[in-house]
Design a protein around this motif. Structure first.
Motif, PDB file in Angstrom:
ATOM      1  N   MET A 120      54.344  57.475  35.021  1.00 48.85           N
ATOM      2  CA  MET A 120      53.448  57.615  33.872  1.00 48.85           C
ATOM      3  C   MET A 120      52.137  58.297  34.263  1.00 48.85           C
ATOM      4  N   MET A 121      51.817  58.290  35.554  1.00 47.44           N
ATOM      5  CA  MET A 121      50.573  58.899  36.026  1.00 47.44           C
ATOM      6  C   MET A 121      50.706  60.401  36.261  1.00 47.44           C
ATOM      7  N   ILE A 122      51.923  60.923  36.170  1.00 47.01           N
ATOM      8  CA  ILE A 122      52.157  62.352  36.418  1.00 47.01           C
ATOM      9  C   ILE A 122      52.075  63.100  35.089  1.00 47.01           C
ATOM     10  N   PRO A 123      51.135  64.007  34.916  1.00 49.16           N
ATOM     11  CA  PRO A 123      51.048  64.774  33.658  1.00 49.16           C
ATOM     12  C   PRO A 123      52.291  65.626  33.437  1.00 49.16           C
ATOM     13  N   PHE A 124      52.648  65.795  32.170  1.00 52.54           N
ATOM     14  CA  PHE A 124      53.824  66.603  31.858  1.00 52.54           C
ATOM     15  C   PHE A 124      53.666  68.035  32.342  1.00 52.54           C
ATOM     16  N   GLN A 125      52.438  68.543  32.342  1.00 52.50           N
ATOM     17  CA  GLN A 125      52.185  69.920  32.775  1.00 52.50           C
ATOM     18  C   GLN A 125      52.588  70.147  34.228  1.00 52.50           C
ATOM     19  N   VAL A 126      52.610  69.079  35.014  1.00 48.40           N
ATOM     20  CA  VAL A 126      52.983  69.193  36.430  1.00 48.40           C
ATOM     21  C   VAL A 126      54.480  69.392  36.590  1.00 48.40           C
ATOM     22  N   ILE A 127      55.266  68.736  35.737  1.00 43.89           N
ATOM     23  CA  ILE A 127      56.725  68.765  35.903  1.00 43.89           C
ATOM     24  C   ILE A 127      57.421  69.715  34.937  1.00 43.89           C
ATOM     25  N   MET A 128      56.688  70.351  34.034  1.00 44.05           N
ATOM     26  CA  MET A 128      57.376  71.121  32.993  1.00 44.05           C
ATOM     27  C   MET A 128      58.113  72.337  33.556  1.00 44.05           C
ATOM     28  N   ILE A 129      57.564  72.984  34.589  1.00 49.46           N
ATOM     29  CA  ILE A 129      58.261  74.152  35.158  1.00 49.46           C
ATOM     30  C   ILE A 129      59.528  73.726  35.899  1.00 49.46           C
ATOM     31  N   PRO A 130      59.477  72.721  36.818  1.00 54.09           N
ATOM     32  CA  PRO A 130      60.736  72.262  37.426  1.00 54.09           C
ATOM     33  C   PRO A 130      61.740  71.754  36.397  1.00 54.09           C
ATOM     34  N   LEU A 131      61.246  71.077  35.358  1.00 57.73           N
ATOM     35  CA  LEU A 131      62.140  70.575  34.317  1.00 57.73           C
ATOM     36  C   LEU A 131      62.784  71.722  33.549  1.00 57.73           C
ATOM     37  N   PHE A 132      62.004  72.756  33.267  1.00 57.70           N
ATOM     38  CA  PHE A 132      62.550  73.939  32.596  1.00 57.70           C
ATOM     39  C   PHE A 132      63.635  74.599  33.445  1.00 57.70           C
ATOM     40  N   LEU A 133      63.375  74.760  34.740  1.00 58.12           N
ATOM     41  CA  LEU A 133      64.364  75.386  35.630  1.00 58.12           C
ATOM     42  C   LEU A 133      65.644  74.555  35.700  1.00 58.12           C
ATOM     43  N   GLU A 134      65.481  73.246  35.707  1.00 57.95           N
ATOM     44  CA  GLU A 134      66.651  72.368  35.753  1.00 57.95           C
ATOM     45  C   GLU A 134      67.474  72.487  34.478  1.00 57.95           C
ATOM     46  N   VAL A 135      66.796  72.434  33.335  1.00 59.28           N
ATOM     47  CA  VAL A 135      67.495  72.548  32.048  1.00 59.28           C
ATOM     48  C   VAL A 135      68.172  73.912  31.914  1.00 59.28           C
ATOM     49  N   HIS A 136      67.480  74.961  32.350  1.00 58.50           N
ATOM     50  CA  HIS A 136      68.035  76.314  32.267  1.00 58.50           C
ATOM     51  C   HIS A 136      69.266  76.448  33.159  1.00 58.50           C
ATOM     52  N   SER A 137      69.221  75.869  34.364  1.00 55.87           N
ATOM     53  CA  SER A 137      70.357  75.976  35.287  1.00 55.87           C
ATOM     54  C   SER A 137      71.577  75.208  34.787  1.00 55.87           C
ATOM     55  N   LEU A 138      71.347  74.190  33.941  1.00 56.68           N
ATOM     56  CA  LEU A 138      72.453  73.408  33.388  1.00 56.68           C
ATOM     57  C   LEU A 138      73.006  74.015  32.099  1.00 56.68           C
ATOM     58  N   GLY A 139      72.474  75.182  31.698  1.00 58.39           N
ATOM     59  CA  GLY A 139      72.975  75.868  30.517  1.00 58.39           C
ATOM     60  C   GLY A 139      72.539  75.241  29.202  1.00 58.39           C
ATOM     61  N   MET A 140      71.421  74.530  29.220  1.00 57.50           N
ATOM     62  CA  MET A 140      70.952  73.866  28.001  1.00 57.50           C
ATOM     63  C   MET A 140      69.725  74.543  27.413  1.00 57.50           C
ATOM     64  N   TYR A 141      69.436  75.761  27.856  1.00 59.91           N
ATOM     65  CA  TYR A 141      68.270  76.474  27.335  1.00 59.91           C
ATOM     66  C   TYR A 141      68.534  76.968  25.911  1.00 59.91           C
ATOM     67  N   ASP A 142      67.543  76.823  25.054  1.00 59.24           N
ATOM     68  CA  ASP A 142      67.588  77.289  23.675  1.00 59.24           C
ATOM     69  C   ASP A 142      68.694  76.625  22.864  1.00 59.24           C
ATOM     70  N   ASN A 143      68.882  75.317  23.064  1.00 61.06           N
ATOM     71  CA  ASN A 143      69.787  74.557  22.210  1.00 61.06           C
ATOM     72  C   ASN A 143      69.281  73.123  22.080  1.00 61.06           C
ATOM     73  N   TYR A 144      69.935  72.369  21.222  1.00 60.40           N
ATOM     74  CA  TYR A 144      69.471  71.005  20.945  1.00 60.40           C
ATOM     75  C   TYR A 144      69.583  70.092  22.166  1.00 60.40           C
ATOM     76  N   ALA A 145      70.598  70.310  23.001  1.00 64.20           N
ATOM     77  CA  ALA A 145      70.753  69.469  24.186  1.00 64.20           C
ATOM     78  C   ALA A 145      69.545  69.597  25.109  1.00 64.20           C
ATOM     79  N   GLY A 146      69.061  70.821  25.289  1.00 62.52           N
ATOM     80  CA  GLY A 146      67.892  71.032  26.131  1.00 62.52           C
ATOM     81  C   GLY A 146      66.638  70.414  25.546  1.00 62.52           C
ATOM     82  N   LEU A 147      66.553  70.364  24.226  1.00 60.64           N
ATOM     83  CA  LEU A 147      65.411  69.731  23.569  1.00 60.64           C
ATOM     84  C   LEU A 147      65.442  68.214  23.726  1.00 60.64           C
TER      85      LEU A 147
END
Length: 280
Positions: A120-147
């Motif tokens: 809870m102490m980690i701001p979302f801005q810190v993890i948003m890029i790694p999280l984006f890369l993870e979601v993109h690599s799993l093929g969930m970019y630009d769909n409801y699953a990724g959201l």
């Protein structure tokens, strides 16, 4: 005399408290009312100085511009899918996790729970890029699953559910076990119905957070068909010009579902917020 003086002091204290609460409520409601009234004003009236609170030249052109400029109905649909899609599985997952931390003893329980709280102490801005890369690599970019999927588990909700389940007496589950109920039966039929205020609080805040979320849908979607209402309204705020009227109209429309949900759930919402803050 002392009793009379004490009753007078109590009455004065109550009046002061009511006055302060009314003043705070007024401060919170004025911007919302001003925005709602601004939806029916012309841009020239909105930015006029000195500013006007009430509508002088009533118009509905802002709503016409809103629906002409953006696909508002599609954005509302996406926001509803995003809000409900995150709330329902999140309710199940976080309730199960909170129940496990509250009612079971297992090795490393306290350490694991502290690790959850540390996130809870980690701001979302810190993890948003790694999280984006993870979601993109799993093929969930630009769909409801990724959201939806990255928003399901939350340390805050686990903490809230754990606090709620811890307040229930052990006799409830012990009596259910004696009657032959299994662990899932105890969880779904006995324990969870007892924390209705916390569940309503969870639903209201989770839906509200997803409905108004701007950053994550903006990151994880690229097509206009997948954008939410918050992303759509951001289009009226440019670097050189701002279309206040349509933006206010869209803001007023987006406010209605959240207002309805809160009106019907406010009793349980307040109870849930109070119970979550009780000492364990």
């Amino acid at each position: 005399m002392k009793l009379k003086k004490r009753s007078i002091d109590k009455a004065i204290s109550k009046i002061i408290i009511i006055f302060v609460l009314v003043f705070l409520a007024f401060c919170m409601l004025v911007p919302i009312i001003w925005m709602s009234l601004g939806a029916f004003k012309q841009d020239s009236e909105i930015i006029s100085y000195p500013p006007t609170f009430f509508v002088h030249n009533f118009t509905i052109d802002n709503f016409k511009k809103l629906f002409m400029r953006i696909d508002m109905w599609n954005y509302i649909k996406n926001s509803a899918i995003y809000a409900i899609g995150t709330t329902v599985p999140s309710l199940v997952v976080n309730c199960l996790a909170g129940y496990a931390f509250a009612r079971y003893d297992f090795k490393g329980k306290n350490m694991i729970f502290l690790l959850f709280l540390a996130t809870m102490m980690i701001p979302f801005q810190v993890i948003m890029i790694p999280l984006f890369l993870e979601v993109h690599s799993l093929g969930m970019y630009d769909n409801y699953a990724g959201l939806i999927i990255p928003r399901i588990a939350s340390a805050y909700w686990i903490f809230l559910m754990r606090s709620s389940y811890q307040q229930l007496p052990k006799e409830l589950e012990e009596a259910a076990r004696i009657d032959g109920l299994g662990e899932f039966g105890i969880f779904f039929r006995i324990m969870t119905p007892q924390i209705k205020p916390a569940l309503v609080t969870f639903i209201i805040l989770n839906i509200n957070g997803s409905w108004n979320d701007l950053l994550w849908p903006l990151i994880i979607t690229s097509s206009a068909d997948m954008r939410t209402i918050a992303n759509g309204l951001a289009m009226f705020v440019g670097s050189h010009t701002i279309e206040y009227g349509p933006a206010f109209a869209g803001g007023a429309i987006s406010l209605i579902p959240m207002l309805i949900i809160y009106i019907f759930g406010q009793k349980y919402f307040v109870e849930g917020q109070v119970s979550a803050g009780l000492k364990e």
